[in-house]
Design a protein around this motif. Structure first.
Motif, PDB file in Angstrom:
ATOM      1  N   LEU A 168       4.749 -12.855  -5.226  1.00  0.00           N
ATOM      2  CA  LEU A 168       5.664 -13.651  -4.421  1.00  0.00           C
ATOM      3  C   LEU A 168       7.072 -13.142  -4.653  1.00  0.00           C
ATOM      4  O   LEU A 168       7.448 -12.809  -5.778  1.00  0.00           O
ATOM      5  CB  LEU A 168       5.560 -15.128  -4.830  1.00  0.00           C
ATOM      6  N   SER A 169       7.857 -13.061  -3.577  1.00  0.00           N
ATOM      7  CA  SER A 169       9.253 -12.645  -3.669  1.00  0.00           C
ATOM      8  C   SER A 169      10.101 -13.581  -2.826  1.00  0.00           C
ATOM      9  O   SER A 169       9.598 -14.535  -2.223  1.00  0.00           O
ATOM     10  CB  SER A 169       9.412 -11.191  -3.190  1.00  0.00           C
ATOM     11  N   LEU A 170      11.384 -13.313  -2.767  1.00  0.00           N
ATOM     12  CA  LEU A 170      12.282 -14.146  -1.971  1.00  0.00           C
ATOM     13  C   LEU A 170      11.888 -14.165  -0.505  1.00  0.00           C
ATOM     14  O   LEU A 170      12.060 -15.174   0.183  1.00  0.00           O
ATOM     15  CB  LEU A 170      13.717 -13.637  -2.093  1.00  0.00           C
ATOM     16  N   HIS A 171      11.350 -13.065  -0.011  1.00  0.00           N
ATOM     17  CA  HIS A 171      11.150 -12.927   1.429  1.00  0.00           C
ATOM     18  C   HIS A 171       9.714 -12.651   1.842  1.00  0.00           C
ATOM     19  O   HIS A 171       9.458 -12.415   3.035  1.00  0.00           O
ATOM     20  CB  HIS A 171      12.054 -11.812   1.963  1.00  0.00           C
ATOM     21  N   GLY A 172       8.773 -12.680   0.906  1.00  0.00           N
ATOM     22  CA  GLY A 172       7.405 -12.391   1.307  1.00  0.00           C
ATOM     23  C   GLY A 172       6.398 -12.625   0.214  1.00  0.00           C
ATOM     24  O   GLY A 172       6.721 -13.092  -0.876  1.00  0.00           O
ATOM     25  N   ALA A 173       5.147 -12.297   0.510  1.00  0.00           N
ATOM     26  CA  ALA A 173       4.053 -12.527  -0.425  1.00  0.00           C
ATOM     27  C   ALA A 173       2.951 -11.510  -0.177  1.00  0.00           C
ATOM     28  O   ALA A 173       2.817 -10.967   0.930  1.00  0.00           O
ATOM     29  CB  ALA A 173       3.498 -13.943  -0.265  1.00  0.00           C
ATOM     30  N   LEU A 174       2.168 -11.270  -1.213  1.00  0.00           N
ATOM     31  CA  LEU A 174       0.950 -10.468  -1.102  1.00  0.00           C
ATOM     32  C   LEU A 174      -0.232 -11.407  -1.262  1.00  0.00           C
ATOM     33  O   LEU A 174      -0.349 -12.111  -2.264  1.00  0.00           O
ATOM     34  CB  LEU A 174       0.918  -9.387  -2.186  1.00  0.00           C
ATOM     35  N   VAL A 175      -1.100 -11.418  -0.264  1.00  0.00           N
ATOM     36  CA  VAL A 175      -2.248 -12.318  -0.248  1.00  0.00           C
ATOM     37  C   VAL A 175      -3.506 -11.495  -0.003  1.00  0.00           C
ATOM     38  O   VAL A 175      -3.534 -10.620   0.872  1.00  0.00           O
ATOM     39  CB  VAL A 175      -2.099 -13.383   0.862  1.00  0.00           C
ATOM     40  N   GLU A 176      -4.543 -11.787  -0.782  1.00  0.00           N
ATOM     41  CA  GLU A 176      -5.850 -11.188  -0.545  1.00  0.00           C
ATOM     42  C   GLU A 176      -6.775 -12.237   0.055  1.00  0.00           C
ATOM     43  O   GLU A 176      -6.814 -13.375  -0.410  1.00  0.00           O
ATOM     44  CB  GLU A 176      -6.440 -10.658  -1.852  1.00  0.00           C
ATOM     45  N   LEU A 177      -7.496 -11.850   1.099  1.00  0.00           N
ATOM     46  CA  LEU A 177      -8.474 -12.759   1.702  1.00  0.00           C
ATOM     47  C   LEU A 177      -9.535 -11.950   2.419  1.00  0.00           C
ATOM     48  O   LEU A 177      -9.306 -10.793   2.807  1.00  0.00           O
ATOM     49  CB  LEU A 177      -7.808 -13.753   2.654  1.00  0.00           C
ATOM     50  N   ASP A 178     -10.700 -12.544   2.567  1.00  0.00           N
ATOM     51  CA  ASP A 178     -11.824 -11.841   3.175  1.00  0.00           C
ATOM     52  C   ASP A 178     -11.654 -11.683   4.678  1.00  0.00           C
ATOM     53  O   ASP A 178     -12.169 -10.742   5.273  1.00  0.00           O
ATOM     54  CB  ASP A 178     -13.138 -12.583   2.866  1.00  0.00           C
TER      55      ASP A 178
END
Length: 209
Positions: free
Chosen positions: A133-143
């Motif tokens: 998570l950052s100020l302006h975005g996110a990394l998400v893993e999903l199927d």
């Protein structure tokens, strides 16, 4: 940890020439997780950092800069939302920290997490895994496979809802950019809250923070 008015071993921690960094964002890495801090001033022997919450538990503690450089720290005092540290391995090359010189370019700070997260995509309700998570975005893993520029609603519960778009994807990893970002204090407090261990009541039920 000594009190804010006490000297650690070696008075040079307070007498060494210091450089004021004002609002230089960095992160503290501890066994409890990764946390946002603001570097206020630094010398070859130690530094002063602003935190938005109490110092996270556990040692070792490391300072990580935007270029990935890490410095092991030892806490010396904590008062009024600030913490004083000395460098675990002795004096550092001050210019390397101040200039963030290194093998890798400076990048936006990303705080690593490993938490389930709710996502809404059209009329679908999905659950992914929040990886950073950052100020302006996110990394998400999903199927579920999401298209580039796909509109996504992320959050719920302790995570405030944000609208985002898919900026990139690689395998099941999706990089999201928020329409409404966080301030430094919002992000710091959110990450601290998300990484707190769950509170269990007397009958074994999990209680939200």
């Amino acid at each position: 940890m000594t009190g804010p008015g006490e000297q650690p071993d070696g008075a040079e921690l307070r007498t060494a020439p210091r450089v004021s960094l004002m609002l230089r964002a960095a992160k503290l890495v501890s066994p409890a997780g990764e946390y946002l801090c603001i570097l206020r001033d630094v010398s070859a022997t130690g530094l002063k950092a602003k935190l938005f919450h109490p110092l996270p538990p556990g040692e070792p503690i490391a300072l990580e800069l935007g270029n990935g450089a890490r410095y092991l720290l030892e806490p010396v005092w904590e008062a009024d939302g600030h913490v004083g540290f000395q460098f675990h391995d002795g004096p550092i090359e001050l210019s390397a920290l101040v200039d963030e010189a290194g093998l890798y370019p400076k990048r936006q700070l990303r705080l690593k997490l490993d938490l389930p997260i709710d996502l809404g995509v059209g009329d679908m309700a999905l659950v992914g895994q929040l990886r950073d998570l950052s100020l302006h975005g996110a990394l998400v893993e999903l199927d579920h496979f999401l298209a580039l520029r796909q509109l996504v609603k992320i959050g719920g519960g302790p995570f405030p809802v944000r609208h985002a778009r898919v900026r990139w994807r690689k395998g099941n990893a999706h990089g999201l950019v928020f329409h409404e970002g966080f301030t430094l204090s919002e992000l710091a407090l959110l990450v601290e809250r998300l990484q707190k261990p769950p509170v269990i009541n007397r009958i074994g039920q999990r209680v939200n923070h």
